[in-house]
Scaffold this active site. Sequence first.
Site, PDB file in Angstrom:
ATOM      1  N   CYS A 228     -17.348  20.901  24.769  1.00 53.54           N
ATOM      2  CA  CYS A 228     -16.532  20.473  25.668  1.00 53.54           C
ATOM      3  C   CYS A 228     -17.281  20.960  27.145  1.00 53.54           C
ATOM      4  CB  CYS A 228     -15.355  21.522  25.740  1.00 53.54           C
ATOM      5  SG  CYS A 228     -15.698  23.372  25.896  1.00 53.54           S
TER       6      CYS A 228
ATOM      7  N   HIS B 109     -15.449  32.121  27.700  1.00 49.18           N
ATOM      8  CA  HIS B 109     -14.230  32.811  27.468  1.00 49.18           C
ATOM      9  C   HIS B 109     -13.554  33.997  28.569  1.00 49.18           C
ATOM     10  CE1 HIS B 109     -14.183  31.553  23.622  1.00 49.18           C
ATOM     11  NE2 HIS B 109     -15.037  32.176  23.083  1.00 49.18           N
TER      12      HIS B 109
ATOM     13  N   CYS C 104     -15.353  29.463  31.955  1.00 47.65           N
ATOM     14  CA  CYS C 104     -14.974  28.003  31.854  1.00 47.65           C
ATOM     15  C   CYS C 104     -13.850  27.843  32.890  1.00 47.65           C
ATOM     16  CB  CYS C 104     -14.193  27.700  30.796  1.00 47.65           C
ATOM     17  SG  CYS C 104     -13.324  26.191  30.663  1.00 47.65           S
TER      18      CYS C 104
ATOM     19  N   HIS D 265      -8.125  37.111  20.764  1.00 54.43           N
ATOM     20  CA  HIS D 265      -9.213  35.927  21.086  1.00 54.43           C
ATOM     21  C   HIS D 265      -9.812  36.796  22.350  1.00 54.43           C
ATOM     22  CE1 HIS D 265     -10.926  32.572  22.712  1.00 54.43           C
ATOM     23  NE2 HIS D 265     -11.132  31.990  21.307  1.00 54.43           N
TER      24      HIS D 265
ATOM     25  N   GLU E 254     -10.700  35.487  25.086  1.00 54.48           N
ATOM     26  CA  GLU E 254     -10.068  34.924  26.211  1.00 54.48           C
ATOM     27  C   GLU E 254      -8.900  35.532  26.512  1.00 54.48           C
ATOM     28  OE1 GLU E 254      -7.615  30.841  27.633  1.00 54.48           O
ATOM     29  OE2 GLU E 254      -9.784  30.590  26.401  1.00 54.48           O
TER      30      GLU E 254
ATOM     31  N   THR F 282      -6.030  28.607  26.959  1.00 55.03           N
ATOM     32  CA  THR F 282      -6.382  27.156  27.202  1.00 55.03           C
ATOM     33  C   THR F 282      -6.724  26.237  26.194  1.00 55.03           C
ATOM     34  OG1 THR F 282      -8.675  27.624  27.251  1.00 55.03           O
ATOM     35  CG2 THR F 282      -7.659  28.157  29.267  1.00 55.03           C
TER      36      THR F 282
ATOM     37  N   CYS G 168      -6.177  23.274  28.372  1.00 54.12           N
ATOM     38  CA  CYS G 168      -7.205  22.364  28.638  1.00 54.12           C
ATOM     39  C   CYS G 168      -7.056  21.141  28.082  1.00 54.12           C
ATOM     40  CB  CYS G 168      -8.467  22.950  28.077  1.00 54.12           C
ATOM     41  SG  CYS G 168      -9.999  21.819  27.956  1.00 54.12           S
TER      42      CYS G 168
ATOM     43  N   ASN H  66     -10.723  26.601  18.008  1.00 58.32           N
ATOM     44  CA  ASN H  66     -10.447  25.404  18.148  1.00 58.32           C
ATOM     45  C   ASN H  66     -11.021  24.513  16.900  1.00 58.32           C
ATOM     46  OD1 ASN H  66     -12.898  23.680  18.913  1.00 58.32           O
ATOM     47  ND2 ASN H  66     -13.102  25.807  19.986  1.00 58.32           N
TER      48      ASN H  66
ATOM     49  N   SER I 199     -17.695  24.117  20.277  1.00 61.95           N
ATOM     50  CA  SER I 199     -19.000  25.053  20.322  1.00 61.95           C
ATOM     51  C   SER I 199     -19.944  24.393  19.460  1.00 61.95           C
ATOM     52  CB  SER I 199     -18.362  26.425  20.053  1.00 61.95           C
ATOM     53  OG  SER I 199     -17.557  26.847  20.856  1.00 61.95           O
TER      54      SER I 199
END
Length: 757
Positions: free
Chosen positions: A12, A72, A94, A122, A124, A160, A188, A218, A260
Amino acid sequence: MRVVVADMAGFCPGVRRAVAMAEEACRDGGVVWSLGPLIHNASEVDRLQKQGVRTVRHMGEVPGGAVLFRAHGVCPETFRQAQTAGLQVIDATCPYVARAQRAAQRLKADGRDIVIVGEREHPEVRALVAWAGGDARVVESPEEAAGLPEAERVGVIAQTTLCPGDLEETVRVIAGKVRDLVVTDTLCSATHMRQEATRRMARGVDIVLVVGGRDSANTRRLVTVVEDEGTEVHHIQTADEIEEGWFRGKTSAGVAAGASTPEWIIKEVISRMEELKPMESEEGTEERAEPTPGEPGQEGAKPASPCETQGVSQEEAPLPPEAPPAGGDTPVEPPEAQEEVYEETLKALSPGDRVKGKVVRVSPEGVLVDVGYKTEGIIAIQDLAVRYVQSPQEVVSEGQEIDVVVKSVDDQDGTLHLSKRLADEEIAWEHLQKAMEERGNVEGEVIQEVKGGLMMDVGLKAFVPASQVERGYVSDLSVYVGRTLTLKVLELDRNKERAILSRRQVLEEEAEALRQLTWSTIHEGEVRHGVVKGITDFGAFVDVGGVDGLLHVSELSWGRVDHPSQVLKEGEEIDVKVLRVDHEKGKISLGLKQILPDPWNKVGERYQAGAVVTGKVTRLAPFGAFVQLEPGVEGLVHISELADRRVEKPEEVLSAGEEVKVKILRVRQQDRRISLSVKEAEQEGERDVMKRYMGDKNPGAVTLGDVFGNLLEERKAEAEAREKAEAKVEEETPEEPFSEPDGGLSEDGHEAKKEGE
């Protein structure tokens, strides 16, 4: 077996940006410390480690230097620790994650209780909790949200990469417990688009391979998306995990990849699938699945959030306890005649069409373009240019007319996906082909130094070999990055997407044109500006406009020069006089001293016969010694004038570099000759001493001249006769033992002159 690759497979924009920043930090052999694995892909982490990206678990393991914060994001305390430790911070957070962090701060400052929807462990989400003050609640599902206590004022932000549908269901539950609710859109949209593209691909194939790290959230969601469609799915990290038995009886296979997953791993997977496909199946082809309707940041690009359902601001808006039911009034269809006229005014577009459009909206995630279709087309940020860009504003602006290629048209809702990059590439191929046929030039910007040359942006990516960058060898190609170069096309192969360009040919053409102009305009006697290109023992070569002329060592200065490096250095810009031009031999002789003041012009004023002066012995010859009175002015001391005794060799009396007093016997300015005498200078000194001595002892005493008058007169006559004889010898002896240099001679000729000297 047909192989289909889902649109938006692989990195991404946020991950691509983080990897690019890490590679840039290690470009010159440096080391950067990544706080946690840079991305959820062990193979890519290993590749980056070889380049100098080292992974640490916490700030205490960073020994110093540069620390990189991955996509993250990190908590505020980590920033403070890095600052206290004096570390260089490379913040690769990001942009979507950074926006979520700012939203958490803003909602907390507004006095709201914070609820974060996402995976509790996570990285993030853990960072978001810290940015929200440390007391935010995290819920992973609508069921967990149902256990939240009732509250007065609540702000909701989401991980996100969360699915919009999951967020919507969770927010509906929270809205029933809160009187004043604000939801900030931190999703996102690229994640949603990746999932929808995978979903669509899964519907048309027999099997799907999802490529990505098993610890990547993801990537795991992509597996779930395929499972929901009832399609066989296998989650793999590398091509080595593929099993041949998966493809038995299959006629089509799809490939999806998490955010990733690097492109090189995806290519390895596709290559392995091609090797293992069943022999009895039809010939395999690789193609890209149609992208998901909508692009990042565009209206209608994803399922409406609860905020949008209620017609309030997407960024932040209060939610009432209950959301209105979906649906609405059925729109009134226009009369049949009006509809036919309306349809006739619209363009019929198909994938691959190239059309012109006008940019109507630019957002951080993408661009809306009006191409005369029933809906505005969408350009994702990755489809704006051949190079990576952080913001669409770097490429386009509202109101700008651009060429685009239709990537896909959704038959259900008419969503139009466009690509400026593909249009630029098509136009660039046409331009390059024309330039190659007509031997014309193209211009492009250097975007990267790669192994063996430079990567150019000429509307598409093209390669310039290192040997084609300059007319000579270039040791450091990195200095060209960011520069715009004029180039020739050497080779084109559109099937292989290969374009090879040359700057060297352009430079050679320019040099030849300049050379022809110089030869047609140069003439003897003029003064030209030049650049010293090389220095030899016998002189220097000076570029006076694409043509090298010889500046002989004897023409450098009015004084003696032992080596040209005493006067000049390579690369120095100087003015020179053109002495001779030989068009047939292609040679030009130059002079430097001719544009400098000639010291002999005023020799008659500064030096008179009979004066005693001090000079420096420059060189010795069998017939005498040369003494420099000032730079550019030398006189000859004949061997008979070196001492009042017989001298066999000048070395018996003098040595080069020695300072000596000499008496000026004669000055012949027109002939550029001065006769000197060391013997006479010494005698003058002795006379002065005797006079002072006699004068001190008896001022009124009889002088030696009174006593030996006749004898002195005889001696004087003898001296004058001897001077005449010596003058005759001097005239017959060349003062300069070398002849005037011929600027048209070859290098060997000048070496011969040097030996003669």
